[in-house]
Design an enzyme around this catalytic site. Structure first.
Site, mmCIF file in Angstrom:
data_model
loop_
_atom_site.group_PDB
_atom_site.id
_atom_site.type_symbol
_atom_site.label_atom_id
_atom_site.label_comp_id
_atom_site.label_asym_id
_atom_site.label_seq_id
_atom_site.Cartn_x
_atom_site.Cartn_y
_atom_site.Cartn_z
ATOM 1 N N GLU A 100 -4.742 -8.815 1.059
ATOM 2 C CA GLU A 100 -5.446 -8.492 2.291
ATOM 3 C C GLU A 100 -6.934 -8.500 2.012
ATOM 4 O O GLU A 100 -7.394 -7.848 1.070
ATOM 5 C CB GLU A 100 -5.031 -7.123 2.855
ATOM 6 C CG GLU A 100 -3.638 -7.080 3.441
ATOM 7 C CD GLU A 100 -3.287 -5.730 4.058
ATOM 8 O OE1 GLU A 100 -4.219 -5.032 4.542
ATOM 9 O OE2 GLU A 100 -2.102 -5.381 4.063
ATOM 10 N N GLU A 140 0.824 -1.219 0.000
ATOM 11 C CA GLU A 140 0.000 0.000 0.000
ATOM 12 C C GLU A 140 0.855 1.265 0.000
ATOM 13 O O GLU A 140 0.586 2.233 0.713
ATOM 14 C CB GLU A 140 -0.950 -0.001 1.209
ATOM 15 C CG GLU A 140 -1.931 -1.157 1.205
ATOM 16 C CD GLU A 140 -2.902 -1.125 2.381
ATOM 17 O OE1 GLU A 140 -2.778 -0.218 3.233
ATOM 18 O OE2 GLU A 140 -3.786 -1.993 2.460
#
Length: 930
Positions: A621, A528
């Site tokens: 995720e 991220e």
């Protein structure tokens, strides 16, 4: 029959021969025999010494430790920017905004530390030149004669913050994001090591598996080097500074800043530390690479790279011999399987050489993930000879396996499809802090395997090396990850400050250390990262990192996980596989999330699949569902996924989140929603749930807490209800039915109290005190049975489940009475007396009939007799700010945990006692053995 001297001349055979012959020859040859035995002994000792040409010695014991209470010394690695905003309760998918800090001064030690990276910088013109001088040499702590008697005596691994106390104030210097523990500050470690005069001429190294953070090392007053990134393992060459034949003083300075992480990083020398002695001709650091090709059940090609270096002053003729052995289930060698062709090279002084070879082995025992495959292992034993003398032995454990990434059929291991049933794991071990402990990590993996988990994503940093040994042995698939940020930081003092100097060395050393592990299926070089937002500029950074990964290991895919980058952006084009965080099931796209700000988007599996039809998609995720074990909040959301808030699923007063397992982080989704999205898109290779276990720090949504709410298993290792929801999906042949909530609700008589059941059954009927509440079938894209109109009355609820029309499993939950008894249950009643082995003991509060009292929160006092100690207690409550070493702990939802550690070389009987007011105490007998 004529006797003769045995062909194998050793002491035992010579003595046998002499005793057999003495009746014929008398004693006149006894001196000759004794002389032969003497020289044979010398020869044998020489062989032993040669075999010890490489000695790796654990030096965890006997360190001295000091942490500054106030202002520290000025031996800093580099200056840092001032931090004016310490707010750490930022939503995890907020856009990063930090930039590189350019300010430095001449007083810092960075220029002397950077050359430690040189072995991992490929372009020699970009390597760092160490300046003249020896900064810090006059500082008292690095001096051999410094009086450190008032320092704390400790053994490693050591995390100075884990013992607490927790910061409880709202504006704490270390807030909930980093776990409310005192990680901050500067600390020193000192230890004397004796290097024998017999080691003269050898290379002597210090190997540190992890030091948090900005490690700088002195030996005998000389600044040797260091490594700022706290998660990477590193090695320092002590040889130029060694005083052979006497004590040598090691001094290590660590500097752990606040606001440097989004979770609990730990502190100190929190992994193992080693002293390595080698011959000057040696296999280089992490110098082998074994990988397999053309793998089938009948044969496989094993490819071997061996990097050799000569640190001596003369050229050497070196013979390289490598044999392959099978390893049994205990990790011991069995018979030799094969040998690589012998290589002979001329290795110049201070030169390096790469030897490449391969061998074909027949009928290989393949490595594959449990439960359907077997994690078989081999070891390649490389030996180096100079002048017909063994000078180095280096072992490389590996597995023979073929892994393919198919964009339609998912991951194929040895030709067989394996759906990823994975979880994300942080590096801390709960109440032990960041200290690595083999048994604690093994326990985590054992519970995950019981869950049905077959894969681990290491978020977001390299683990302790022993953890990967476990995943190899236990048959887990692994995505190994290195960075949470690059140039764009996420917290004011995180890795972005050192990224420009260290990204290549950190990435290369990370790959070299871990690339022989068969459990690793892919590398992740980012999570991220803010560069997702910077178009081509961000993609260029990604390409730079990917090139390094592929240069070190061209056999595995390289990727970075994306929570923002969309299919038409340049960032995902870089990736070998598409690794999505939450985007697959959609972010903030369900009706309950419509009012929220932040990243939004529909399920993007189809869009990524259409844009990159040649690439496998996995969800790195998923979910980020939140709950506190055993706490249920009413009313219950009537949909299947909702963001937790103070009015929906949340209890802001107690900082609890409802365990109905419907509530999530703002950017997350319930397991039910994730399952449906994956089932609608079967080309997806699987998921890594956020997260497997609760972890210290990042306590979304209540940052007054100490630890996360997202685990399937809580911080103490107790199963949340969500455990059974995943188990029903991941172990569809396991017969069980799990009811929630508990059924002890004084004061709720007559009120609606929904009952949900998790089971792999396809039909179920619920009974309340014998009366049917209805029989239900699970519909398409439904993953739980729900009876949302049940009104509470004391007694019992029972579920009877069916599969394919046949009885599957039943479960009954009864209303509990008053708490009267304590029960202690150990995960292991016998532990090793090695000073590090652990027993994890669960305490339960029971009524007179043996039912768990689900709302019991009584204060429990623990004590132990015998050669062991209580190192920590816990209860899984993320809001409990009692220090972990406390021997008093409140039960949470009727349970608590006590962790017992053996004492080294002190076997014996252990008696653990638990006491609470107005209850019968409990005793548990355990033992430790050598």
């Amino acid at each position: 029959m004529k006797s003769s001297v045995p062909l194998v001349f050793n002491q035992q055979n010579l003595l046998k021969w002499f005793l057999f012959q003495q009746s014929k020859i008398g004693l006149k040859f006894l001196p000759f025999i004794l002389i032969l035995i003497h020289f044979q002994s010398i020869a044998q000792q020489k062989v032993i010494n040669q075999a010890k040409a490489r000695e790796r010695i654990n030096i965890n014991k006997g360190w001295l430790f000091m942490r500054y209470n106030g202002k520290a010394d000025d031996l800093i690695y580099d200056e840092r920017p001032a931090v004016f905003n310490r707010k750490d309760d930022i939503i995890a998918d907020s856009r990063p905004s930090q930039t590189v800090f350019e300010g430095t001064s001449e007083k810092v030690l960075k220029k002397w530390i950077l050359p430690t990276a040189n072995d991992f910088i490929k372009d020699s013109s970009k390597r760092f030149v160490r300046p003249q001088g020896n900064p810090g040499n006059n500082f008292p702590f690095v001096q051999k004669g410094f009086n450190d008697k008032n320092w704390e005596s400790i053994n490693l691994p050591h995390d100075w913050a884990a013992k607490g106390p927790f910061y409880k104030e709202a504006d704490a210097i270390v807030g909930g994001g980093m776990g409310r523990l005192p990680i901050q500050g500067v600390a020193w470690y000192r230890k004397k090591i004796n290097i024998s005069a017999a080691d003269q001429g050898k290379s002597i190294y210090l190997e540190i598996d992890g030091a948090m953070s900005y490690a700088m090392v002195w030996l005998n007053g000389n600044l040797v080097g260091g490594w700022p990134y706290g998660y990477n393992s590193f090695r320092l060459d002590l040889t130029p500074y060694i005083r052979f034949g006497q004590d040598n003083q090691i001094a290590i300075r660590l500097d752990n800043p606040t606001n440097s992480s989004r979770w609990y990083p730990g502190s100190g020398l929190y992994r193992n530390v080693w002293l390595l002695k080698t011959h000057s001709v040696q296999v280089a650091q992490w110098g082998t690479f074994v990988h397999t090709s053309n793998v089938s059940e009948s044969s496989a090609t094993v490819n071997l790279d061996v990097n050799i270096e000569n640190k001596g002053r003369t050229d050497k003729q070196v013979k390289v011999v490598t044999d392959i052995y099978r390893l049994d289930e205990q990790g011991s060698r069995s018979k030799k399987i094969s040998s690589f062709p012998v290589s002979a090279i001329n290795l110049g002084s201070h030169a390096k050489y790469l030897v490449k070879s391969q061998v074909l082995i027949n009928n290989p025992a393949l490595w594959g993930p449990l439960p359907k495959q077997t994690p078989n292992l081999y070891v390649a034993v490389t030996r180096l000879f100079t002048d017909n003398r063994l000078v180095d032995t280096y072992e490389t454990q590996f597995g023979v396996r073929d892994i393919r990434f198919d964009p339609v059929n998912g991951i194929l291991v040895n030709g067989k499809p394996v759906k990823i049933q994975g979880v994300n794991q942080h590096h801390d071990l709960g109440a032990l802090g960041a200290v690595f402990n083999y048994r604690a990590a093994e326990r985590q993996l054992e519970l995950l395997r019981e869950l049905g988990c077959n894969a681990i994503r290491l978020s977001h940093n390299p683990p302790a090396p022993e953890l990967l040994d476990m995943t190899d042995r236990m048959g887990f698939l692994v995505i190994d990850e290195i960075f949470d940020c690059w140039e764009q930081g996420k917290t004011p003092l995180d890795f972005h400050l050192i990224f420009p100097d260290w990204y290549e060395a950190d990435t290369r050393s990370f790959i070299r250390r871990d690339k022989n592990h068969p459990s690793i299926i892919a590398w992740s070089f980012g999570n991220e990262v803010g560069e997702q937002y910077t178009a081509e500029a961000g993609a260029n950074v990604a390409n730079k990192l990917k090139a390094i990964v592929k240069d070190e290991d061209p056999t595995r895919p390289a990727t970075a996980s994306m929570n923002y980058a969309k299919p038409d952006m340049p960032f995902p084009k870089v990736m070998d596989i598409i690794s999505l965080n939450y985007q697959g099931e959609g972010i903030r796209d369900a009706p309950a999330y419509a009012h929220l700000k932040g990243i939004k988007g529909p399920p993007l599996y189809p869009a990524f699949h259409d844009k990159f039809p040649e690439k496998l998609i996995i969800s790195s995720e998923t979910a980020s569902a939140l709950s506190t074990r055993g706490t249920y909040i009413f009313p219950v959301f009537n949909g299947f996924s909702a963001p937790v808030s103070d009015t929906t699923g949340g209890d802001p007063k107690n900082q609890y989140v409802s365990a109905y397992e419907l509530y999530t982080a703002q950017f997350g989704a319930s397991p039910d929603k994730v399952f449906a999205s994956q089932d609608k898109h079967p080309f997806v290779g699987g998921e890594f749930v956020w997260s497997g276990w609760d972890y210290l720090g990042e306590p979304t949504p209540y940052y007054g807490a100490r630890s996360s709410y997202s685990g399937i298993i809580d911080l103490a290792g107790f199963k949340k209800d969500r455990f059974y929801l995943y188990q029903a999906r991941w172990r569809p042949d396991l017969r069980f039915a799990h009811i929630l909530p508990h059924w002890t609700w004084p004061g709720r008589e007559g009120k609606v109290t929904p009952v949900h059941v998790f089971s792999s059954a396809d039909e179920a009927e619920l009974f309340l005190n014998g009366k049917s509440q209805g029989r239900k079938k699970r519909g398409e894209y439904e993953y739980r049975f729900r009876w949302d109109e049940v009104k509470y009355e004391p007694g019992e609820i029972k579920v009877v489940s069916y599969k394919n029309g046949k009885l599957w499993a039943t479960e009954t939950v009864k209303t509990a009475g008053n708490a009267v008894n304590l029960q202690l249950i150990a995960d292991r009643n016998e532990i090793r007396a090695d000073g590090s082995d652990l027993s994890f003991v669960t305490l339960k509060v029971l009524d007179k009939d043996g039912n768990l009292v689900p709302q019991a929160n009584d204060n429990i006092t623990f004590s132990i007799s015998g050669p062991a100690e209580i190192v920590a207690t816990d209860n899984g409550d993320p809001t409990d700010l009692v220090a972990f070493p406390s021997k008093e702990r409140k039960a949470f939802s009727g349970m608590a945990l006590v962790i017992i550690r053996s004492k080294s070389k002190q076997p014996g009987k252990l008696i653990l006692t638990a006491k609470a007011s107005n209850m019968k105490s409990a005793e548990l007998v355990l033992s430790s053995r050598n």
